[in-house]
Scaffold this active site. Structure first.
Site, PDB file in Angstrom:
ATOM      1  CG  LEU A 273      -1.532   0.567   1.267  1.00 27.19           C
ATOM      2  CD1 LEU A 273      -2.677   0.885   0.275  1.00 27.19           C
ATOM      3  CD2 LEU A 273      -2.819   0.612   2.561  1.00 27.19           C
ATOM      4  N   GLY A 274       1.547   1.142   0.777  1.00 29.80           N
ATOM      5  CA  GLY A 274       2.705   2.494   1.004  1.00 29.80           C
ATOM      6  C   GLY A 274       3.461   2.914  -0.426  1.00 29.80           C
ATOM      7  CG  ASP A 275       6.136   0.565  -2.209  1.00 28.52           C
ATOM      8  OD1 ASP A 275       7.224   1.444  -2.429  1.00 28.52           O
ATOM      9  OD2 ASP A 275       6.054  -0.452  -2.144  1.00 28.52           O
ATOM     10  CB  SER A 276       0.356   1.390  -4.544  1.00 25.36           C
ATOM     11  OG  SER A 276       0.388   0.251  -4.928  1.00 25.36           O
TER      12      SER A 276
ATOM     13  N   GLY B 255       3.141   6.910  -5.051  1.00 28.24           N
ATOM     14  CA  GLY B 255       3.328   6.577  -6.702  1.00 28.24           C
ATOM     15  C   GLY B 255       2.327   6.978  -7.175  1.00 28.24           C
TER      16      GLY B 255
END
Length: 467
Positions: free
Chosen positions: A223-226, A229
Site C-alpha cells: 500500500l505505501g508504495d502505491s 506513486g
C-alpha cells in the site's frame, strides 16, 4: 572508453521500426515543438495518443519495483512517453516477482509496465550513465526511487542535469524524503507504513487499553508504495503546470518533486494528529470497524454452499442518521431507534449493542437475502469478494474496469487481464496500448533516435553497457 554521443537536435528526428506486422513511428521535438507518438494497442490496431492530456511529455523512468513505476504507469496511461531504464540481463526485479507466466515473466510486471518502452542500460558503467544523461537532456521528467544521493553519485542529479536541461523535473520517491536525519535510511514501504502510524491503527484492539493487541494487520498489498506513486504522479503534474506557467512568463526552471513514502501514508491519517494535539487522544486499532463511526463494519452471513465451513461477510455502512433508522427498520429493530440513537455520538456510546443486533440478523441469512433487503431499503451494503468475483462482476464488466491486454506479437501471444488505469476522464480515450514490454525491447529504437549507428550499438552490447 567514454561514449561520445552526437550533438544533433531531436527536432523532426524520425525513426520507423518494423516489428512483425507492427509499425511504430515517432516524431520527437523538444521544448515547445510538438512531439507525437503513434502506438499499438493490444489488438494491433493503431491508437494515436496525441490528444491525451500528457501527450508530448517524455518521462525517463529510472525507478524499480512499485512506487516509481506506478507513477510512470499513471503518467503513461494519459499520454506521456515513458522510457523505462532497466539493468541488462536482470531487468526490473518485479519481472520475476510472485506468479510467473509461461515466458517466465510476472503478469504483474506486464500490468505495471504497460504503455512503457524498455531500454536496458547498465548505470554502473560510465558509458551507460552518459546515455542516460543524454536521454535526460531530451526529457521533461525523471522519475527515480533510489536511495537519496545515488543519482548524485552517478553524476545524474539535478545540479548536474539542470546545466543541460534547466526545465527538467525530478520526481524523487524515497522512504523519508531527500532531507532530514532519516533521508539516508533504506525506505521500504512496510517499514514506512509503520513509522507513519498506519500500522498502529490496523489490527485488533486490546479490550483494556484500546491499543494494539498483538501484531498489527498488514493489507496484503504494498500500500505505501502505491500511495507514494499516486502522490508522485500528482506532484509531477503540478510541476508540469508550474513549468508551463513559467514558460509563459519567459522563465525556465525544473522543480524537484520530493515524495516520501512515510509522508504519503501520513497524508492518509485523517484526524489522528489534530485529535491528539487538541484532546490528547491516541487512536488505536478497531478491528473491522472504524473508531468513532457507528455502524460501519463487516458482518457475518450464512456460509455459501460452495464453502460450507467458512462464513461470508458483508460490509454495511449506515452511519448517517437517516440511514441508521432505515437499517434498524429493515432488520426489525425499531427498539434501537429514538433519541438515544439519533446521532452518531449517541450510537458510538452504544456501539456494542448496535453491532450485536446487526450481526444477529445477518448471521441467520444468506448473502443474497441480506443484499436484497438492505438494497431495497437504500442502505449502502456490499459483499466481501475475491478476485474471481471481481473479474466476473457486472459493474466491472459494464465499466470495462478490467481489460484483456495482448502480450507478445499479434497472433502469437496471449492475453492478460489487468485492472484499467483510473480515473476515467470524459472525452479522453486513454487505454492500454501495449503490455509491459520484454526487457530491452526498445533499446535499439531509442539509441537510434540518439544517433548511434549499428556498429556502436553492437559494441555497447558486447561490452555489457546495454542489453
Amino acid at each position: 572508453m567514454v561514449l561520445t554521443l552526437p550533438s544533433r537536435s531531436f527536432a523532426e528526428f524520425k525513426v520507423t521500426r518494423s516489428c512483425g506486422r507492427r509499425i511504430i513511428s515517432h516524431n520527437f521535438a523538444r521544448h515547445r515543438s510538438a512531439r507525437t507518438m503513434s502506438s499499438v494497442i493490444a489488438d494491433g490496431s493503431p491508437a494515436p495518443s496525441d490528444d491525451l492530456p500528457l501527450s508530448g511529455i517524455r518521462v525517463l523512468e529510472l525507478g524499480q519495483l512499485i512506487a516509481g513505476p506506478f507513477c510512470g504507469q499513471l503518467l503513461g496511461h494519459f499520454g506521456a512517453e515513458i522510457i523505462k531504464v532497466e539493468p541488462p540481463s536482470t531487468g526490473d526485479p518485479l519481472r520475476v516477482w510472485r506468479e510467473l507466466d509461461i515466458d517466465g515473466t510476472s503478469p504483474w510486471f506486464r500490468s505495471l509496465a504497460r504503455n512503457k518502452k524498455s531500454i536496458a542500460i547498465d548505470l554502473r558503467k560510465q558509458e551507460g550513465r552518459e546515455i542516460v544523461k543524454r536521454l535526460a537532456v531530451k526529457s521533461d521528467v525523471i522519475i527515480e526511487n533510489f536511495k537519496p544521493g545515488t543519482l548524485e553519485k552517478w553524476g545524474l542529479g539535478p545540479q548536474e542535469l539542470h546545466r543541460e536541461n534547466p526545465s527538467l523535473i525530478f520526481t524523487r520517491v524515497s522512504g523519508y524524503g531527500q532531507t532530514g536525519p532519516w533521508a539516508s535510511r533504506p525506505g521500504y514501504a512496510s517499514v514506512c507504513e509503520a513509522e507513519s502510524g498506519f500500522r498502529f491503527i490496523n489490527g485488533q484492539p486490546d479490550p483494556n487499553t484500546g491499543l494494539l493487541s498483538g501484531p498489527p494487520t498488514r493489507p496484503n498489498i504494498s500500500l505505501g508504495d502505491s500511495v507514494a506513486g499516486l502522490h508522485a504522479a500528482f506532484g509531477t503534474v503540478l510541476a508540469l503546470l508550474s513549468k508551463q506557467k513559467k514558460a509563459s512568463q519567459g522563465e525556465q526552471g525544473g522543480e524537484t518533486v520530493d515524495v516520501s513514502i512515510m509522508e504519503s501514508m501520513l497524508n492518509l491519517m485523517e484526524g489522528i494528529v489534530p485529535e491528539y494535539d487538541r484532546k490528547g487522544k491516541v487512536r488505536g486499532p478497531s478491528g473491522s470497524s472504524v473508531t468513532g463511526i457507528v455502524p460501519t463494519n463487516a458482518y457475518p452471513c450464512l456460509p455459501l454452499p460452495s464453502t460450507p465451513t467458512s462464513p461470508t461477510y458483508i460490509i454495511i455502512g449506515a452511519n448517517g442518521d437517516t440511514l441508521y433508522a432505515r437499517l434498524m427498520q429493515a432488520i426489525g429493530r425499531e427498539d434501537l431507534i429514538g433519541a438515544s440513537y439519533a446521532h452518531n455520538h449517541h450510537r458510538v456510546a452504544r456501539q456494542g449493542e448496535i453491532e450485536e443486533a446487526i450481526s444477529a440478523w445477518t448471521s441467520q441469512r444468506q448473502v443474497e437475502e441480506v443484499l436484497t433487503i438492505l438494497e431495497g431499503a437504500g442502505i449502502p451494503v456490499g459483499r466481501v469478494v475475491g478476485v474471481k468475483e471481481i473479474v466476473e462482476g457486472e459493474q466491472v464488466k459494464a465499466r470495462g474496469a478490467v481489460e484483456d491486454v495482448e502480450v507478445g506479437r499479434e497472433g502469437e501471444g496471449w492475453k492478460v487481464k489487468m485492472p484499467r488505469v483510473f480515473p476515467v476522464l470524459e472525452g479522453c480515450d486513454a487505454k492500454t496500448r501495449w503490455a509491459g514490454p520484454d526487457l530491452g525491447a526498445h533499446t535499439e529504437e531509442i539509441l537510434g533516435e540518439l544517433g548511434l549507428d549499428v556498429e556502436n550499438i553492437m559494441r555497447l552490447r558486447e561490452e555489457g553497457v546495454i542489453g
